[in-house]
Design an enzyme around this catalytic site. Structure first.
Site, short mmCIF file in Angstrom:
data_model
loop_
_atom_site.label_atom_id
_atom_site.label_comp_id
_atom_site.label_asym_id
_atom_site.label_seq_id
_atom_site.Cartn_x
_atom_site.Cartn_y
_atom_site.Cartn_z
N GLU A 255 -16.76 32.30 57.03
CA GLU A 255 -15.38 31.79 57.03
C GLU A 255 -14.65 31.60 58.58
OE1 GLU A 255 -12.84 33.91 54.22
OE2 GLU A 255 -13.74 32.94 52.54
N HIS B 161 -1.87 29.59 55.62
CA HIS B 161 -3.17 29.22 55.27
C HIS B 161 -3.45 27.48 55.60
CE1 HIS B 161 -7.37 28.46 53.72
NE2 HIS B 161 -7.46 29.71 53.42
N ARG C 205 -7.32 31.13 61.62
CA ARG C 205 -6.35 30.66 60.92
C ARG C 205 -4.98 29.99 61.65
NH1 ARG C 205 -6.48 33.66 55.15
NH2 ARG C 205 -8.69 32.96 55.04
N HIS D 139 0.66 32.21 53.25
CA HIS D 139 -0.48 32.89 52.41
C HIS D 139 -0.55 34.42 52.43
CE1 HIS D 139 -4.60 32.68 50.78
NE2 HIS D 139 -5.01 33.45 51.90
N ARG E 217 -4.68 37.93 60.59
CA ARG E 217 -5.68 38.49 59.74
C ARG E 217 -6.96 37.62 59.91
NH1 ARG E 217 -7.46 37.91 54.24
NH2 ARG E 217 -5.76 36.59 53.87
#
Ligand code: FAD
Ligand code: SIN
Length: 530
Positions: free
Chosen positions: A120, A248, A295, A357, A392
């Site tokens: 990811e 997100h 992100r 998110h 994060r």
């Protein structure tokens, strides 16, 4: 009549259930009978955990290393993460995941029997263990089944924690930075009867999850209203890093739908490419890591493209991916797109927009999940351990919850014999309150709150927007406090009260930050430093 427990766990997601499971197993092994209450405001499995798609990060492959996972976490967090905490979480990850597997969690495997590791955004290697694209539902299932097999644990569904019980309830004055404040459990609304009950416990864990519903669009289910954070703050806990709200990049574009359906970041890890409505790639203008940049960068890039073009969304193109393998890995996403929007991912692009998110901040805890209030712990999304810093890293959240569930359990056991409950704590007093005649006020205040937060304290902020948000919020706060004082408590009234409090903490933290780090982006600071 108060109910007495040894441990009160507020929340039945991965953090709460892993902590309760460990306690129950420990005391079963030592032969000491204990009572553990797990309360959850709706059904036990209705949690953010259940909706997690991508998976849980851990160094598993031989070519990967702890150092790489640590560095990736630090980079994603814009170097505001606490390195000691990052080291703890990364190094303890494989052991905690083995325990999840022992409790019955399944993760996908390759044909040769090794775990299939996905990649990811922000990860320099393949290290995401997953169960198709419904990893969270699988973890939640396994943990709930495990808790049901442990007689010490009693799960109370549709029980809503209203406020923590602390020394304040003994008539003492408590300040936020006092070191001798103490938690004795919580006042809990039994939504079956409408009565507020006293759940007294020697140790309490807050594992109440996220805050998504403070915003207009979020991937979080409706339970995510920041209750634990607001309760802890009212009880004089310290909250930290509240300005770092993660959006997100790729929630499915379905106007008016709440919660938003997530298109996992693992889809970009699988080869999905972001494109404008005209079908042009754009990430090369923002970051060398293209669609797999962290992100904050991807969400800002999409926001900027949408603002430039005036388009309501961008696209995620997976038409070039191996269809069979895609469906095998992402059956839920494929089916959702087909059944709800008629999208055939073999030839159609997927329309996506950023949505709230995750909250990186929360109730400040130490490396054992202890808050500044004695015998009050916090774990999971409601806590701020220092792992995420300003942003994060993908799939580090389930991991943080399970590592800190474990560490909070260790400290709870160590301190257990010191805990006791005074016998003069007062029952809930709602004399003089009535059921509100019109809940339309609550609905409207909620709508206004979401609009303020989304328009003024979203992905891109300015000084003027944040000030306006604070001014508007104050009016809602005053209106709601009046309603709250007169009303018998209900989930909706309490949730709104908590969301107002959380919004206040977010705006206050955002206004206090004078540099742009990770998820906090203030255009005025950008202009000053340009
Ligand atoms: P939750 O799982 O949210 O549980 C909260 C619990 O608290 C619930 O039981 C709720 O009922 C209870 N509760 C709350 N308030 C009260 C109250 N007042 N009284 C009683 N009970 C209360 N993270 C990853 O690492 N990997 C992923 O792939 C991933 N994908 C995600 C996908 C989606 C769509 C979402 C929304 C999140 C995702 N995340 C992912 C984030 C991750 O799922 C959450 O951060 C994590 O599951 C939070 O777990 P938790 O135990 O802290 O809280
Ligand atoms: C996702 O699957 O994209 C969510 C992963 C996460 O939030 O960590």
């Amino acid at each position: 009549m108060p109910q007495h427990f040894d441990f009160l766990v507020i929340g039945s997601g991965i953090a709460g259930l892993s902590y309760a499971t460990k306690l129950a197993i420990h005391f079963e092994e030592t032969g000491q009978p204990v009572r553990i209450a797990v309360i959850t405001k709706v059904r036990a499995d209705e949690t953010n955990t259940k909706y997690a798609q991508g998976g849980i990060a851990a160094v598993w492959a031989v070519e990967d290393s702890f150092e790489k996972h640590i560095e990736d976490t630090m980079i994603a967090g814009d170097f505001l993460s606490k390195r000691e905490v990052v080291e703890i979480v990364v190094r303890e990850a494989p052991e905690r995941i083995r325990e999840l597997i022992d409790y019955g969690t399944r993760f996908d495997k390759e044909d040769d029997g090794d775990y299939d590791l996905a990649r990811e955004g922000g990860h320099s290697d393949h290290r995401i263990l997953h169960f198709k694209d419904i990893t969270g539902a699988e973890i939640e299932r396994a943990l709930l089944e495990k808790t049901q097999s442990l007689p010490a644990i009693q799960v109370f569904t549709h029980y809503y924690a209203v406020d923590l019980i602390t020394r304040h309830h003994l008539g003492e004055t408590v300040h936020r930075y006092d070191t001798d404040n103490r938690c004795f459990g919580a006042y809990v609304l039994n939504t079956h009867t409408g009565q507020v009950e006293m759940f007294l416990a020697k140790t309490t864990l807050l594992a109440t999850g996220g805050i998504g519903n403070v915003y207009q669009s979020t991937t979080n289910p409706t339970i995510a209203t920041g209750d634990g954070i607001a309760m802890a703050y009212r009880a004089k806990s310290i909250c930290k890093d509240m300005e770092f709200i993660q959006f997100h990049p790729t929630a499915l574009y379905e106007p008016g739908k709440k919660p938003s359906f997530l298109i996992s970041e693992a889809v970009r890890g699988f080869g999905g490419i972001l494109k404008t409505i005209k079908g042009e790639t754009f990430m090369e203008n923002y970051d060398d890591r293209l669609s797999l940049a962290p992100r904050d960068i991807v969400a800002r890039a999409i926001d900027s493209e949408m603002k430039k073009s005036g388009d309501p969304h961008v696209y995620l193109d997976v038409t070039h991916c191996d269809f069979e393998k895609f469906v095998e890995h992402f059956p839920n996403i494929t089916a959702y797109c087909r059944d709800n929007l008629g999208i055939d991912i073999r030839k159609d692009y997927i329309p996506v927009v950023p949505a709230q998110h995750y909250l990186c901040g929360g109730i400040k805890v130490n490396e054992f999940g202890q808050t500044n209030i004695n015998f009050l712990y916090a774990a999971g999304e409601c806590s701020c351990t220092g792992l995420h810093g300003a942003n994060r890293l993908a799939s580090n959240s389930l991991l943080e919850a399970v590592v800190f569930g474990h560490r909070a359990y260790l400290k709870t056991v160590e301190n257990f014999n010191e805990a006791s409950i005074p016998d003069n704590l007062p029952e809930w007093n709602d004399a003089g309150t009535t059921h509100p005649e019109e809940l339309v006020l609550v609905t409207e205040m909620q709508r206004e709150l979401e609009s303020i937060m989304s328009n003024y304290v979203g992905i891109v902020r300015t000084n003027r927007r944040m000030k306006r948000a604070m001014d508007r919020l104050e009016l809602i706060y005053l209106e709601h406090e009046e309603l709250y004082r007169q009303s018998k408590v209900s989930n909706r009234i309490c949730e709104l009260r908590n969301m107002i409090e959380v919004a206040y903490l977010i705006i206050k933290a955002a206004m206090a930050r004078h540099d742009n780090r990770g998820l906090h982006f203030n255009q005025d600071i950008e202009k000053e430093t340009a």
